[in-house]
Design an enzyme around this catalytic site. Structure first.
Site, mmCIF file in Angstrom:
data_model
loop_
_atom_site.group_PDB
_atom_site.id
_atom_site.type_symbol
_atom_site.label_atom_id
_atom_site.label_comp_id
_atom_site.label_asym_id
_atom_site.label_seq_id
_atom_site.Cartn_x
_atom_site.Cartn_y
_atom_site.Cartn_z
ATOM 1 N N CYS A 91 0.797 -1.235 0.000
ATOM 2 C CA CYS A 91 0.000 0.000 0.000
ATOM 3 C C CYS A 91 0.821 1.272 0.000
ATOM 4 O O CYS A 91 0.601 2.165 -0.832
ATOM 5 C CB CYS A 91 -0.982 -0.005 1.165
ATOM 6 S SG CYS A 91 -0.226 0.193 2.801
ATOM 7 N N HIS A 127 -2.082 1.610 6.779
ATOM 8 C CA HIS A 127 -2.473 1.720 5.376
ATOM 9 C C HIS A 127 -2.404 3.187 4.960
ATOM 10 O O HIS A 127 -2.540 4.083 5.802
ATOM 11 C CB HIS A 127 -3.882 1.155 5.169
ATOM 12 C CG HIS A 127 -4.342 1.130 3.745
ATOM 13 N ND1 HIS A 127 -3.629 0.498 2.747
ATOM 14 C CD2 HIS A 127 -5.430 1.675 3.137
ATOM 15 C CE1 HIS A 127 -4.271 0.651 1.600
ATOM 16 N NE2 HIS A 127 -5.362 1.362 1.815
ATOM 17 N N ASP A 142 -7.290 5.248 -3.890
ATOM 18 C CA ASP A 142 -6.492 4.171 -3.303
ATOM 19 C C ASP A 142 -6.057 3.212 -4.405
ATOM 20 O O ASP A 142 -6.896 2.647 -5.114
ATOM 21 C CB ASP A 142 -7.330 3.434 -2.256
ATOM 22 C CG ASP A 142 -6.516 2.482 -1.399
ATOM 23 O OD1 ASP A 142 -5.345 2.222 -1.739
ATOM 24 O OD2 ASP A 142 -7.050 1.990 -0.387
#
Length: 311
Positions: A91, A127, A142
């Protein structure tokens, strides 16, 4: 008051980045600062879609490298993800480099931290997401959560609007309190995903609008790449979205590699390839994802918990 400058890429670097994304030449724009809100949002959606399909969510460095260290430096990310065949990252790597891309193109954005839900509870900050301002609205973008992550920008809208995911799945944002908070008045943005209409929405992660600094991610990155309690250090994952459809421009599925590799189209498993040895997985990384690991990298997994051992 001094502000910390954020890195940007040159036009030459952007062109190579666009090549990596397989972004058609007519679709390439280098400055959105004067674009209309509608055009900017459309371009942001195109960039996110191509990023998800071209750059995998993967943690191979933690298993196939001598150092097992993840760098978030802009130059190191560019070398690994843009200049290397097939590679991506987890991530913070994918969202960090995507944020640099967006900033280089004139988007207004900052990054924020998120808590991923495991079982019934949300864990600590581990994250990273980007919050992009277009016109009067902010959108969460994202590119580093994997198969169930958002596939297009989601507006921070408290009406809990449901958006399409990979059909028949859907997704939404909710503004609410979470399990674990002792303050009943606390509210966070919660990203939720639903497999299909026969299932309920499931909470994936939550985040605030507080800007996180590079030093915050250094701490988060150290934990997620070294702790034996984290899934990333125990198991290998490599996944990317698949584009198709009538116009060949929609995300229609995902290919996921772990101890085997599966192709899922519109929520249904269409193909599965079993691994009987580590060589089988290395071959799939090459043939499916275009990732060619060096002899040294291949050697580094031997004897570890994540190695596939012949029965």
């Amino acid at each position: 008051m001094q502000t910390q400058e954020r890195p940007v890429y040159t036009k030459v670097q952007l062109d190579r980045y666009f090549d990596r994304l397989k972004l058609p030449t007519p679709s390439r724009k280098y400055d959105v600062s004067s674009a209309s809100a509608e055009d900017a949002l459309e371009y942001l959606s195109v960039l996110q879609k191509h990023h998800l399909a071209a750059i995998p969510f993967e943690n191979l460095t933690l298993h196939y490298s001598p150092h097992r260290q993840i760098s978030l430096r802009s130059d190191e990310l560019y070398k690994k993800i843009v200049e290397s065949d097939g590679r991506g990252g987890y991530c913070m790597e994918n969202s960090c480099i995507f944020g640099i891309l967006l900033r280089s193109l004139g988007f207004q954005l900052y990054s924020a931290g998120a808590r991923v839900k495991e079982g019934e509870v949300f864990n600590g900050w581990n994250h990273m997401i980007n919050l992009v301002k277009i016109g009067e609205h902010r959108y969460v973008v994202d590119v580093g959560f994997g198969p169930n992550g958002p596939i297009h920008p989601l507006k921070l809208d408290r009406s809990s609007t449901v958006s399409n995911h990979i059909s028949p799945a859907s997704m939404r944002l909710q503004w609410k309190n979470i399990v674990g908070n002792t303050n009943p008045d606390q509210r966070l943005w919660v990203y939720e995903h639903k497999i299909n209409d026969k299932h309920d929405f499931e909470e994936m992660y939550c985040f605030t609008e507080l800007e996180f600094l590079p030093s915050d991610y250094e701490i988060m990155n150290y934990y997620t790449s070294t702790s034996l309690k984290v899934l990333f250090t125990q198991k290998i994952v490599c996944a990317k979205m698949l584009i198709g459809g009538p116009e060949n421009d929609q995300i229609i599925g995902v290919v996921i590699l772990q101890n085997d590799v599966k192709w899922r189209i519109h929520g249904e498993k269409k193909r599965e390839q079993k691994f009987e040895s580590e060589e089988d997985r290395l071959k799939a990384l090459d043939e499916v994802f275009g990732i060619k690991l060096s002899p040294v990298e291949r050697e580094c997994i031997k004897g570890t918990v994540s190695e596939i051992k012949k029965q």
